[in-house]
Design a protein around this motif. Sequence first.
Motif, mmCIF file in Angstrom:
data_model
loop_
_atom_site.group_PDB
_atom_site.id
_atom_site.type_symbol
_atom_site.label_atom_id
_atom_site.label_comp_id
_atom_site.label_asym_id
_atom_site.label_seq_id
_atom_site.Cartn_x
_atom_site.Cartn_y
_atom_site.Cartn_z
ATOM 1 N N UNK A 83 0.876 -1.180 0.000
ATOM 2 C CA UNK A 83 0.000 0.000 0.000
ATOM 3 C C UNK A 83 0.907 1.222 0.000
ATOM 4 N N UNK A 84 0.538 2.240 -0.755
ATOM 5 C CA UNK A 84 1.305 3.495 -0.763
ATOM 6 C C UNK A 84 0.307 4.643 -0.735
ATOM 7 N N UNK A 85 0.361 5.421 0.320
ATOM 8 C CA UNK A 85 -0.628 6.484 0.498
ATOM 9 C C UNK A 85 -0.568 7.518 -0.613
ATOM 10 N N UNK A 86 0.641 7.766 -1.155
ATOM 11 C CA UNK A 86 0.762 8.817 -2.165
ATOM 12 C C UNK A 86 0.015 8.475 -3.465
ATOM 13 N N UNK A 87 -0.141 7.171 -3.768
ATOM 14 C CA UNK A 87 -0.825 6.816 -5.014
ATOM 15 C C UNK A 87 -2.333 7.032 -4.905
ATOM 16 N N UNK A 88 -2.809 7.355 -3.699
ATOM 17 C CA UNK A 88 -4.237 7.649 -3.522
ATOM 18 C C UNK A 88 -4.544 9.127 -3.757
ATOM 19 N N UNK A 89 -3.538 9.902 -4.170
ATOM 20 C CA UNK A 89 -3.730 11.344 -4.365
ATOM 21 C C UNK A 89 -4.824 11.617 -5.404
ATOM 22 N N UNK A 90 -4.726 11.012 -6.580
ATOM 23 C CA UNK A 90 -5.750 11.223 -7.617
ATOM 24 C C UNK A 90 -7.038 10.466 -7.288
ATOM 25 N N UNK A 91 -6.977 9.180 -6.892
ATOM 26 C CA UNK A 91 -8.234 8.500 -6.529
ATOM 27 C C UNK A 91 -9.035 9.230 -5.455
ATOM 28 N N UNK A 92 -8.348 9.956 -4.560
ATOM 29 C CA UNK A 92 -9.083 10.674 -3.514
ATOM 30 C C UNK A 92 -9.952 11.777 -4.101
ATOM 31 N N UNK A 93 -9.637 12.237 -5.324
ATOM 32 C CA UNK A 93 -10.493 13.240 -5.969
ATOM 33 C C UNK A 93 -11.890 12.668 -6.198
ATOM 34 N N UNK A 94 -11.951 11.436 -6.718
ATOM 35 C CA UNK A 94 -13.250 10.797 -6.912
ATOM 36 C C UNK A 94 -13.962 10.576 -5.596
ATOM 37 N N UNK A 95 -13.202 10.193 -4.566
ATOM 38 C CA UNK A 95 -13.786 10.000 -3.241
ATOM 39 C C UNK A 95 -14.390 11.304 -2.722
ATOM 40 N N UNK A 96 -13.674 12.421 -2.893
ATOM 41 C CA UNK A 96 -14.165 13.713 -2.413
ATOM 42 C C UNK A 96 -15.418 14.149 -3.178
ATOM 43 N N UNK A 97 -15.477 13.845 -4.481
ATOM 44 C CA UNK A 97 -16.681 14.167 -5.261
ATOM 45 C C UNK A 97 -17.868 13.355 -4.750
ATOM 46 N N UNK A 98 -17.625 12.062 -4.448
ATOM 47 C CA UNK A 98 -18.713 11.220 -3.924
ATOM 48 C C UNK A 98 -19.224 11.759 -2.594
ATOM 49 N N UNK A 99 -18.280 12.130 -1.695
ATOM 50 C CA UNK A 99 -18.673 12.645 -0.384
ATOM 51 C C UNK A 99 -19.450 13.952 -0.536
#
Length: 918
Positions: free
Chosen positions: A377-393
Amino acid sequence: LLEKMGDISLKEAALIVGVVAACYWNSLFCGFVFDDVSAILDNKDLHPSTPLKNLFQNDFWGTPMSEERSHKSYRPLTVLTFRLNYLFSELNAVSYHFLNLVFHVVVCIVFLKVCKLFLDNRSSIVASLLFAVHPIHTEAVTGVVGRAELLSSIFFLAAFLSYTKSKGPDNTIVWTPIAVTVFLVAVATLCKEQGITVVGICCVYEVFIAQGYTLPALLDTAVEILRGKGSIPFSMLQTLLKLIVLMFSTLLLVVVRVQVIQSQLPVFTRFDNPAAVSPSPARQLTFNYLLPVNAWLLLNPSELCCDWTMGTIPLVESLLDVRNIATLTFFCFLGSLMVFSLRYPGDSSKTVLMALCLIVLPFIPASNLFFPVGFVVAERVLYVPSMGFCILVAHGWKKLSNKSVLRKISWVCLAAVLFTHALKTLHRNWDWESEYTLFMSALKVNKNNAKLWNNVGHALENEKKFERALQFFIQATQVQPDDIGAHMNVGRTYKNLNKTKEAEESYMIAKSLMPQIIPGKKYAARVAPNHLNVYINLANLIRANESRLEEADQLYRQAISMRPDFKQAYISRGELLLKMNKPLKAKEAYLRALELDRTNADLWYNLAIVYIELKDPTEALKNFNRALELNPTHKLALFNSALLMQESGDARLRPEAKQRLLHYVKEEPQDSNGYFNLGMLAMDDKKDMEAEAWMKKAIRLQPNFRSALFNLALLYSQTGKELMALPVLEDLLRHYPDHTKGLILKGDILMNQKKDIVGAKKCFEKILELDPNNVQGKHNLCVVYFEEKDLIKAEKCLVETLALAPHEEYIQRHLNIVRSKIASLGAVEQSSLPSDGTAATEAKKNSFQNLKEVKREKRTTQSTVDNKEHSKNKKPTEKSSVDKETPKKSTKEIKDIEKKRVAALKRLEEIERILNGE
């Protein structure tokens, strides 16, 4: 991009800037940690002296892409920004962190623009603020190497925004935005590999958003066409054309990328990614379980860790493992969202679909689905995926806040989430202040990762706290008993603590854990290249024992047989062969290493040392020059090449030798050797005042500098300042009471300048105590007896001296003078030396000439560079070393030395060689 930002107000931009600054201001006080060390501190591609083309030939860490040890991470544009940082501030960490903070602000603002395509204005701001403060981003923003994520995201989002402009009036195609998109995709990919995934997002956007299709509608159309009941609509043909252009450009980028890595995947070990080498079904179950683990980090970023490798997440080895419930729940939730977004029309489904695309597609390169990666697991690779997560939230929050019953609660919850996330981010930044704080914070989250214990040990080791470091390294071996790197670290630390026996035992354990050679199978494919360093480290340890040199050589050869392109093995073997007095074989080893890497300045330097051993100063100087072409600040090459030029006796080389020594003292202002040799050059050029100044500077830095003290005294005596030489000689003899030539010079000055016969006599007697056969000291003592009017004793002394050097004609002449005086005047009547240039005068002349030869006495500098072993998850720094002193060569003979004094000169040269070897 600025045009696309037109509908973002100044207030919105200022809000984002303020929030990011409030969350990340303390990141400016952090240093270079973890991967920053390899990517920044140890990366020569940042240096202005490195050609720019190297950035496009090497990986992110500065290793040539063609080398097997390369991680194959090709991000030249990111490295270029590091190089710009270095150009303006060199290795000042503040500037690197500040630029990361700026890039994060830019990403947040561009992301706000993207959100406004699918959300209302208020929800877009919520999504952007949540993205700005999310703690999962600290690794990408506060860790300098995270800049690859930031830069790639900027061009990733810009490419997508450009593509949204490709639909013209009446569904026509506007090609300019598509061309811009392709260019921006290429740029994003050159910042980090995941940038290419924006093409997939553009395709989904084109089909389901721009054209408004739903999955059932597409299936119905396809069925109609297959049954022959309808033709492909023109709008669909246009869509297909755009998709073909996008896919073709993507395929082209993939082909180029494969060519860049030369169709080789990086070599990772089971420690980096245990599931990647596990059998089925553990491999598939674990990889699928990692998906909900990543989703949980986005949902609840309370326990963050900089390294999730090794034993952090135990393998899911059975279908009965309770963790499979989390995997099943995750896929059910994800599946339901996909069905909703693809099946039903409407703005809500479109928003969910684009959010899912942002979550899923950029994560694919890190998912292990197509190729193994070097992490769990690497937290930095979630930088772009977190954009989709933030849109969902944000989208879900909008649904809740629109209901009057839940409006207040939704606002309170939103405020609480933003505030707690901002506090967590601010607190998490301090973890990145130093390597020690970072890895200790990780151990609080996970104690089953041996690499974390190792890295805390490395941090303590860098602070010279070897005893504490050893405790962490030993703990790493207990957590992961088969971790080769941990045992290597234990061995190195024992070595630093001068516990050679324990160090060898640890290295032997590490060696026993190495996979056995399988005939016909490529060895390097089954082990991390840095683990082969166990052979180098063990050989370096045992070669300190002169009786085990052959055993050390066998280890080097074993490493080379396992991997013929193991450059460091050739370098280390070359050093050993020099120590074994086998310069021709050492030359072969270095030439083989140069075949593998002709850009290594240390290799050219070491080859120059070999040529000095082979008594070929011309070739040695050529290789020194080659090292300096590659690295103009190579300190040892600067110093030793200047020394070689100085000792050549060629006056034409002196100006260049001086320039190199001046460059050397600029690089090493605290090294007295540089100033001393500048003084020697000035003495050669008869620049007495300049020579005096350099010698004094050398002595200020090193008050007991033997050669500088003597040569300064000699300079004074040569320039008629004998009385100034005396205090310098006093200092010299206080530090080195047995300095024969210093005693001779002091005695000469006392007898001829101070008329201190007693003091001179003590000096010469001291010399004879040290060396009863010293012709010069004994002859000068005879002169003292003459001055004391004891002609009988002087005669006896000269007879003994003549017996020591029967071919010295001047001793015989002085003996004849003394005997003549005894015969004609008698010993009592003699109170002064004869006026026709007698024994004392000639003795002084001979003494002074002998001393002039000592002018070349200087301390040679060893060409040793410490070979530190690395087992950390970073590129090891390659440093060559040669445990060999630069040979002391005769430079030029003093032309006016009388041939009849050859025997005495040979003795003096022998003494000088002994002195120079001290």
